[in-house]
Design an enzyme around this catalytic site. Structure first.
Site, PDB file in Angstrom:
ATOM      1  CB  CYS A  81      64.331 102.019  91.505  1.00 23.19           C
ATOM      2  SG  CYS A  81      64.040 101.701  92.846  1.00 23.19           S
TER       3      CYS A  81
HETATM    4  N1  LIG Z   1      60.475 100.950  94.982  1.00 19.07           N
HETATM    5  C1  LIG Z   1      61.235  99.756  95.090  1.00 19.07           C
HETATM    6  O1  LIG Z   1      60.302  99.573  93.445  1.00 19.07           O
HETATM    7  C2  LIG Z   1      62.552  99.479  95.319  1.00 19.07           C
HETATM    8  C3  LIG Z   1      62.757  98.504  94.628  1.00 19.07           C
HETATM    9  C4  LIG Z   1      64.171  98.104  95.332  1.00 19.07           C
HETATM   10  C5  LIG Z   1      65.478  98.938  96.264  1.00 19.07           C
HETATM   11  N2  LIG Z   1      64.563 100.292  96.312  1.00 19.07           N
HETATM   12  C6  LIG Z   1      64.892 100.419  97.276  1.00 19.07           C
HETATM   13  O2  LIG Z   1      64.991 100.874  98.884  1.00 19.07           O
HETATM   14  C7  LIG Z   1      65.448 101.881  99.798  1.00 19.07           C
HETATM   15  C8  LIG Z   1      63.435 101.762  99.621  1.00 19.07           C
HETATM   16  O3  LIG Z   1      62.792 102.844  98.353  1.00 19.07           O
HETATM   17  P1  LIG Z   1      61.420 102.588  98.825  1.00 19.07           P
HETATM   18  O4  LIG Z   1      60.437 102.740  97.239  1.00 19.07           O
HETATM   19  O5  LIG Z   1      60.575 101.550  99.854  1.00 19.07           O
HETATM   20  O6  LIG Z   1      61.057 104.096  99.971  1.00 19.07           O
HETATM   21  P2  LIG Z   1      60.362 104.734  99.898  1.00 19.07           P
HETATM   22  O7  LIG Z   1      60.644 106.715 100.150  1.00 19.07           O
HETATM   23  O8  LIG Z   1      58.676 104.239  99.489  1.00 19.07           O
HETATM   24  O9  LIG Z   1      60.313 104.679 101.602  1.00 19.07           O
HETATM   25  C9  LIG Z   1      61.025 105.230 102.190  1.00 19.07           C
HETATM   26  C10 LIG Z   1      60.346 105.095 103.744  1.00 19.07           C
HETATM   27  O10 LIG Z   1      61.497 105.108 104.727  1.00 19.07           O
HETATM   28  C11 LIG Z   1      60.920 106.208 106.071  1.00 19.07           C
HETATM   29  N3  LIG Z   1      62.550 106.915 106.743  1.00 19.07           N
HETATM   30  C12 LIG Z   1      63.029 108.430 106.184  1.00 19.07           C
HETATM   31  N4  LIG Z   1      64.093 108.432 107.050  1.00 19.07           N
HETATM   32  C13 LIG Z   1      63.437 107.419 108.004  1.00 19.07           C
HETATM   33  C14 LIG Z   1      64.516 107.296 108.972  1.00 19.07           C
HETATM   34  N5  LIG Z   1      65.406 108.220 109.262  1.00 19.07           N
HETATM   35  N6  LIG Z   1      64.061 106.517 110.109  1.00 19.07           N
HETATM   36  C15 LIG Z   1      62.635 105.396 109.926  1.00 19.07           C
HETATM   37  N7  LIG Z   1      61.952 105.486 108.827  1.00 19.07           N
HETATM   38  C16 LIG Z   1      62.158 106.583 107.803  1.00 19.07           C
HETATM   39  C17 LIG Z   1      60.371 107.092 104.509  1.00 19.07           C
HETATM   40  O11 LIG Z   1      58.968 107.818 105.904  1.00 19.07           O
HETATM   41  C18 LIG Z   1      59.446 106.459 103.984  1.00 19.07           C
HETATM   42  O12 LIG Z   1      58.193 105.696 104.571  1.00 19.07           O
HETATM   43  C19 LIG Z   1      65.759 102.909  98.291  1.00 19.07           C
HETATM   44  O13 LIG Z   1      67.059 102.539  98.739  1.00 19.07           O
HETATM   45  C20 LIG Z   1      65.435 102.400  97.314  1.00 19.07           C
HETATM   46  O14 LIG Z   1      66.487 102.768  96.357  1.00 19.07           O
HETATM   47  C21 LIG Z   1      63.695 100.072  96.456  1.00 19.07           C
END
Ligand SMILES: NC(=O)c1ccc[n+]([C@@H]2O[C@H](COP(=O)([O-])OP(=O)(O)OC[C@H]3O[C@@H](n4cnc5c(N)ncnc54)[C@H](O)[C@@H]3O)[C@@H](O)[C@H]2O)c1
Length: 437
Positions: free
Chosen positions: A267
């Site tokens: 992030c």
């Molecule tokens: N990881 C963190 O600590 C955190 C904290 C707060 C906010 N965020 C935000 O939340 C969002 C998700 O982060 P994350 O770390 O969970 O991401 P991640 O990469 O771990 O997971 C994203 C998931 O989305 C799936 N995906 C991608 N395209 C897709 C689609 N079209 N349809 C369905 N599924 C799809 C992927 O296969 C993956 O499993 C991001 O915008 C991130 O910036 C993350």
């Protein structure tokens, strides 16, 4: 009430598991078929404390995991938590979220429901109004605010405490118009988190809150890292004591003041770059944000120059890296400083051995056969000429004279001051502790 969560990564799977474990009727959707299969069998695709346990409770209740988007057609709420990575120029890459909302729009066209679409993914201000809303209206042929609701709901969870943070968030931010949909979402969250403040604002403010949050945290880290570099040149000074004392001032706060090799993870680096890119685009020169980023990059240079100073030429030296996860209690190595360091050391032709309690598999995906993966700390240190401690895993606190006895040259560079209080038969250097030369 039926809830869909699109994107089953750290954010989406934590939310899915917590909601389902509380007995909600939940459909978790991801495009990754293999990932869905694992999750359906109660196995988390990544390591996150308490996630699997919570998921398994959910699977015994009303939880469906699938890659079939048509299952969202009778859902009342659709959370979107797909990734929003960065492009090579630092700008946010919205392709995944575009694709996800295109699909939601197409399903919406055939649905008789008036669902609420809630965006959890971190998106740059204006994305909801200028990208997500037009796609949804075009694909569904329906009108936002009348036929379906659209709410921005930035997520603040941290990896390694994702389940706790999902169960007990410090705040709920809801961005959007004051419609019947907003009322429903507010009531949903107030039942889910009875004692948590719910802030209602517009989309762009909600989107910006997330960037304000992460850029402030990054600023705290770069601030303490810069001070730690100064401390290193003051014999006897200790950055941890300084951080502890300034952290007692309620205007400062004690968190995110751990000096180290710089911020990494999925992030902070990408959100900082996206905000800088966005600021440039709206005609603001983000001098402070640029300095925060530069300080972060310099921290890596400082570590390498310390290695070179203590070890001499790096080529063909056997160097051990302890910890490749970007922080303890996760197996996530995305934008991890340890990974960056290994890449730089490999360029200088070092022979690298690594050990991490959880992240070896993910590290292997990056380096394959180019480095050696040890099974234990002692194993990793065998014949090593220098070890660099990058992640503060609890296990590393156990390191003692016995664990280092087979090092060829006993040089320890401790980026987290894990061993600062130990008497070690080694040349020991810690980031942020001034040493008499
Ligand atoms: N990881 C963190 O600590 C955190 C904290 C707060 C906010 N965020 C935000 O939340 C969002 C998700 O982060 P994350 O770390 O969970 O991401 P991640 O990469 O771990 O997971 C994203 C998931 O989305 C799936 N995906 C991608 N395209 C897709 C689609 N079209 N349809 C369905 N599924 C799809 C992927 O296969 C993956 O499993 C991001 O915008 C991130 O910036 C993350």
């Amino acid at each position: 009430m039926k809830i869909a969560v699109i994107g089953l990564g750290f954010v989406g799977l934590s939310l899915t598991s917590v909601l389902a474990s509380k007995g909600n009727n939940v459909v978790g959707i991801d495009i990754d078929v293999e990932q869905c299969k694992k999750i359906r069998n109660g196995v988390s695709p990544f390591f996150e404390p308490y996630l699997e346990k919570t998921l398994r409770i959910g699977l015994k209740k009303k939880l469906t995991i699938s890659n079939d988007f048509s299952l969202i057609k009778d859902c009342n709420m659709i959370f979107v938590a797909v990734g929003t990575p960065q492009k090579s120029n630092g700008a946010i890459d919205l392709s995944m979220i575009r694709k996800a909302v295109e699909t939601i729009g197409r399903v919406l066209a055939k649905s008789k429901k008036n669902p609420i679409i809630i965006i959890k993914s971190t998106v740059i201000p204006g994305t909801m109004q200028n990208v997500i809303l037009p796609i949804l209206e075009k694909r569904s042929g329906k009108k936002a605010g009348r036929d379906f609701g659209l709410i921005s709901n930035p997520e603040f969870l941290q990896e390694s405490s994702a389940i706790r943070d999902t169960k007990f968030p410090h705040v709920i931010v809801l961005g959007g118009y004051q419609t019947k949909f907003m009322k429903k979402v507010k009531s949903f969250f107030s039942k889910l988190h009875p004692n948590v403040s719910i802030i209602i604002t517009n989309h762009q403010t909600a989107e910006m809150i997330k960037y304000a949050n992460n850029s402030f945290l990054a600023t705290k880290i770069s601030f303490i890292n810069q001070l730690s570099n100064i401390c290193q040149n003051i014999p006897g000074a200790n950055i941890d004591d300084i951080a502890k004392i300034i952290g007692l001032d309620p205007r400062i706060g004690k968190l995110f003041l751990n000096a180290g090799p710089g911020y990494g993870g999925s992030c902070l680096p990408k959100d900082m770059k996206a905000l800088i890119n966005f600021a440039d685009g709206v005609g603001i020169n983000p001098t402070l944000l640029n300095a925060v980023e530069k300080t972060n990059q310099n921290q890596m240079k400082n570590i390498i120059s310390l290695i070179e100073k203590k070890l001499g030429k790096i080529a063909s030296k056997r160097i051990t890296i302890l910890g490749t996860a970007f922080k303890p209690n996760t197996d996530d190595v995305r934008a991890s400083m340890a990974i960056k360091l290994i890449k730089k050391l490999l360029k200088k032709k070092a022979k690298i051995t690594i050990y991490d309690p959880k992240a070896i598999k993910n590290t292997m995906k990056i380096f394959g056969g180019k480095i050696v993966y040890a099974k234990s700390i002692t194993d990793a240190l065998n014949k090593s000429q220098c070890t660099i401690m990058m992640t503060h895993w609890k296990q590393f606190e156990m390191l003692n004279n016995n664990s280092i006895k087979h090092m060829k040259k006993k040089i320890i560079i401790d980026c987290r001051r894990i061993l600062a209080k130990k008497e070690l038969d080694a040349e020991y250097y810690a980031i942020g502790i001034g040493k008499r030369e």
